[in-house]
Motif scaffolding. Structure first.
Motif, short mmCIF file in Angstrom:
data_model
loop_
_atom_site.label_atom_id
_atom_site.label_comp_id
_atom_site.label_asym_id
_atom_site.label_seq_id
_atom_site.Cartn_x
_atom_site.Cartn_y
_atom_site.Cartn_z
N ASP A 19 0.83 -1.21 0.00
CA ASP A 19 0.00 0.00 0.00
C ASP A 19 0.86 1.26 0.00
N LEU A 20 1.89 1.29 0.86
CA LEU A 20 2.70 2.51 0.97
C LEU A 20 3.51 2.76 -0.30
N SER A 21 4.08 1.71 -0.87
CA SER A 21 4.91 1.96 -2.06
C SER A 21 4.04 2.27 -3.28
N ARG A 22 2.83 1.73 -3.35
CA ARG A 22 1.95 2.02 -4.49
C ARG A 22 1.43 3.46 -4.45
N GLN A 23 1.35 4.02 -3.25
CA GLN A 23 0.83 5.40 -3.15
C GLN A 23 1.91 6.44 -3.47
N ALA A 24 3.14 6.00 -3.69
CA ALA A 24 4.24 6.97 -3.81
C ALA A 24 4.59 7.28 -5.26
N ASP A 25 4.97 8.56 -5.51
CA ASP A 25 5.54 8.94 -6.81
C ASP A 25 7.05 8.68 -6.81
N LEU A 26 7.60 8.60 -5.61
CA LEU A 26 9.05 8.45 -5.47
C LEU A 26 9.36 7.87 -4.10
#
Ligand code: PMT
Length: 396
Positions: A77-84
């Motif tokens: 969830d956390l990595s999918r929500q990130a642009d970077l």
């Protein structure tokens, strides 16, 4: 707000530089980024999660088995929500683990599960940085598309001197802004001038003006973020050199003229932002003028070379952009300067708005007419100017 709307996961790993990550969170947030901090267990030995929570306004993730995500998939969830994902500091151990695709804590698992770019700002002892194992890991990470920021050289927390120190938070911020900026001037070589000039009357006195250099330095920074190689010929100002920009310090208009002419052959675009003195003192005194020796000293002026006009007249010269600071009749005077100097683009500003402060209002004049830009911070206007230049030069 150069990072407005950008969602950045800031990973913090165990190292003394972790304390600098607190300032980085503040800077990223100040520039508009939405920052989510994830720490390794090692990082928690140096800074507490509470510090990052207070600065980011968000709960910090440290535990792979964090039950806050309803599906127990914090890493996904956390990595999918990130642009970077930005890891600063990135320890030698962390870099070794992710080189080999290990997923033995939350941050490493997020890195493995990500579908966004990854930037690492390494921080370690110089011997660890130079160790063949770390060299191999860095090479492999770069081959895998990971961008490595720094490290810097200098005195380390352990007292040794060498490469391995984490870049300063401001430098990392610059790299993050550059990362998100479209590369509209990729491969272009930009030569520019900024700041005032100083024309000596005697060894301690001179004629100068109120240019702070802010507008020019903002343009240099924006050009560099847009992918250009930037050489900035600067009059005397109290500003730090924008990261990645080559600065040549000069004092007088003649010095500025010489520096520009020495570099102009290797440039594709020339931007004259400097407030160059039109005249210099013809009879500058070698020694300090004394008050009580023969009345008021006469100051004789002679004309300085017009750097911009000279560059514009070069056969096969660079694409030329001028600035015009006027106290009135902005359109008429700026257009007249554009025609007289024979340049395709001039940015006009009023002196009461342009000189000194952080904000400005620019009107761009080119062959198609005038393009007023809304009043804004010089950094914002600089970006708009660079985009306009890229459009005119066909690079955008
Ligand atoms: O530095 P700041 O405090 O941020 O302020 C920014 C600024 C107001 C100085 C900047 O935005 C600006 O307007 N710079 C140009 C100042 C000016 O009025 O220049 P000018 O009208 O004297 O010259 C017109 C153009 O010719 C400029 O691009 C100038 O760099 C260039 N020129 C002028 C004289 C000369 N001898 N050589 C030149 O190259």
């Amino acid at each position: 707000m150069e990072l407005k709307g950008r969602r950045i996961v800031l990973g913090v790993t165990g190292g003394i530089a972790a304390y600098k990550a607190a300032e980085l969170v503040r800077l990223l947030g100040k520039h508009g980024a939405d920052v989510q901090v994830a720490m390794t267990e090692g990082a928690a030995h140096f800074v507490t999660a509470t510090t990052f929570q207070a600065l980011s306004g968000k709960a910090v993730y440290t535990d792979q088995w964090d039950a806050r995500m309803p599906n127990a998939m914090a890493h996904i969830d956390l990595s999918r929500q990130a642009d970077l994902i930005l890891v600063a500091p990135a320890s030698a151990d962390f870099m070794a683990r992710i080189t080999h695709g290990m997923a033995d804590d939350l941050l490493a698992t997020m890195v493995l599960a990500r579908d966004c770019p990854l930037l690492l700002a390494p921080a370690m002892n110089r011997q660890m940085w130079e160790n063949p194992a770390t060299r191999r890991n860095v090479a492999q990470l770069q081959a895998d598309g990971v961008q490595i920021l720094g490290p810097a050289c200098g005195e380390q927390a352990c007292g040794e001197v060498g490469a391995g120190r984490m870049l300063e938070p401001e430098e990392i911020l610059e790299e993050v802004v550059a990362f998100f900026t479209p590369k509209v001037l990729a491969g272009q070589r930009v030569l520019m001038t900024a700041g005032p000039t100083f024309e000596a009357i005697d060894p301690v006195r001179g004629i100068t003006n109120l240019s702070s250099g802010r507008m020019g330095y903002a343009v240099a920074r924006a050009a560099r973020h847009a992918g250009a190689k930037v050489t900035l010929v600067s009059g005397p100002v109290a500003l730090a050199v924008p990261a990645g920009v080559e600065r040549i310090k000069v004092k007088s208009a003649l010095d500025m003229h010489a520096a520009v002419m020495a570099h102009v052959d290797a440039s594709d675009i020339f931007i004259g932002v400097a407030a160059v003195a039109d005249y210099r003192v013809a009879n500058a005194a070698e020694h300090k003028l004394k008050k009580d020796t023969g009345g008021i000293p006469p100051i004789e002026l002679i004309e300085n070379p017009d750097i911009l006009a000279e560059v514009a007249a070069l056969p096969d010269g660079p694409f030329c952009v001028g600035f015009a600071a006027e106290s009135r009749n902005l359109e008429a005077y700026a257009q007249a300067k554009r025609r007289k100097k024979n340049i395709p683009l001039i940015a006009g500003n009023l002196i009461q708005e342009g000189f000194g402060g952080e904000d400005n209002r620019l009107v761009l004049f080119d062959d198609t007419g005038l393009h007023p830009l809304a009043p804004a911070a010089k950094s914002v206007l600089a970006r708009q100017l660079i985009e306009h230049i890229a459009t005119l030069t066909g690079k955008n």
